[in-house]
Design an enzyme around this catalytic site. Structure first.
Site, PDB file in Angstrom:
ATOM      1  CB  VAL A  42      74.764  50.450  11.647  1.00 48.90           C
ATOM      2  CG1 VAL A  42      74.346  48.993  11.454  1.00 48.90           C
ATOM      3  CG2 VAL A  42      74.809  51.166  10.313  1.00 48.90           C
ATOM      4  CE  LYS A  43      70.616  46.211  10.248  1.00 46.37           C
ATOM      5  NZ  LYS A  43      70.126  46.121   8.891  1.00 46.37           N
TER       6      LYS A  43
END
Ligand code: PMP
Length: 312
Positions: A42-43
């Site tokens: 997700v980063k």
């Protein structure tokens, strides 16, 4: 689809229905597959958003150096965006971080600087080392815990994707919080679409974020092995008013659900994804939940190959 650079493949991850783990429950569980981002977590969204924002503000341009105080997924995301867009990346890691993560960052061409394990107020602490190097060398410090681009990108992309992909049916959204960017940004967007929607924080047993979100007090401090979520103090990017409920999950349950996701569902995810899905399954079991539950799964299992819990 033909893309000019790999960073343009960030986001628009699939929403997938579980086939086995939610069998017999009152409501289905759908998972938002953030592990399928090109950098494996997700980063990537945050790394791209911070670079885009800094470019638009004229604070960086290709050739510059970005510095980040983390060993984990944000470092990998920045390394990916750096390769695609022409930035050098330096990651300051605390000594306790796994050799896997150091090796991965080094293989991607990031410079890895080790800092001793030191408390937050020590000048040797990894965040302080990164801040000092940024200042001394004129490098750009990404500051994921406080940068407003973090929750904003989830408000602008992750939340709308979940709403659209669920056909507007999602009634509960479950996520863990590390910086808090994901749950605050996506949670806020989803509540604006559907005011009765419940945002549930999946918090590791031993983290104090859950108690803080519910009561404003820090309680329940203890050790835990799940990585990337939970804290003993709320980060600036965690908006606690967005959180309606908390599910506390033990390491044992998180890792069991992670292994089930890998082996029964074909979702090759890491430990904090198990925490979120364990919490989602509890909510999906309750008739009063009132609709489908979406859990956000955060990163890929390859970051944990050396961890004993994965092999059990
Ligand atoms: N899981 C993992 C493995 C992570 O690395 C992170 C980010 N630290 C999260 C969950 C939580 O995401 P956020 O920082 O947006 O709260």
């Amino acid at each position: 689809m033909k893309l000019p650079t790999i960073d343009e493949a960030i986001g628009n991850t699939p929403l997938v229905r579980l086939r086995h783990l939610d069998a017999g429950l009152a409501w289905p569980v759908w998972v938002k597959c953030e592990h399928l981002n090109p950098g494996g977590s997700v980063k990537d969204r945050l790394a791209l958003a911070i670079v885009n924002t800094a470019e638009q503000e004229g604070r960086i341009r290709p050739g510059d150096t970005l510095i980040e105080a983390t060993a984990g997924n944000t470092g990998m995301g920045l390394a990916l965006v750096g390769l695609a867009r022409g930035y050098r990346v330096v990651c300051v890691l605390p000594e306790k971080m796994s050799q896997d993560k150091r090796d991965a960052l080094a293989m991607l061409g990031a410079e890895v600087i080790m800092a001793p394990n030191a408390p937050p107020d020590s000048p040797e602490n990894f965040r302080q080392v990164a801040a000092r190097l940024a200042q001394e060398r004129g490098w750009f410090l990404t500051e994921q815990f406080s940068h407003p681009a973090n929750p904003r990108i989830h408000y602008q992309t992750t939340g709308p994707e979940i709403w659209r992909q669920s056909g507007g049916e999602v009634r509960t959204f479950v996520a863990g919080a590390g910086t808090g960017g994901t749950i605050s940004g996506a949670g806020r967007y989803l509540k604006e679409q559907c005011p009765g929607l419940q945002v549930v924080l999946a918090d590791p047993l031993g983290s104090q974020l859950g108690s803080y979100a519910l009561t404003g007090e820090y309680r329940g401090d203890g050790p835990y092995l799940v990585e990337g979520i939970g804290a003993s103090k709320a980060p600036e990017n965690l908006e606690i008013q967005i959180i309606d409920a908390v599910e506390t999950v033990s390491d044992e349950e998180s890792f069991q659900v992670t292994r089930d996701l890998i082996r029964k569902e074909g979702l090759w995810v890491g430990g904090s994804s198990g925490t979120a899905v364990a919490a989602a399954l509890r909510r999906a079991a309750l008739p009063e939940t009132g609709g489908p539950v979406v859990a956000l799964v955060t990163d890929s299992w390859d970051r944990y190959f050396s961890r004993p819990w994965l092999k059990e």
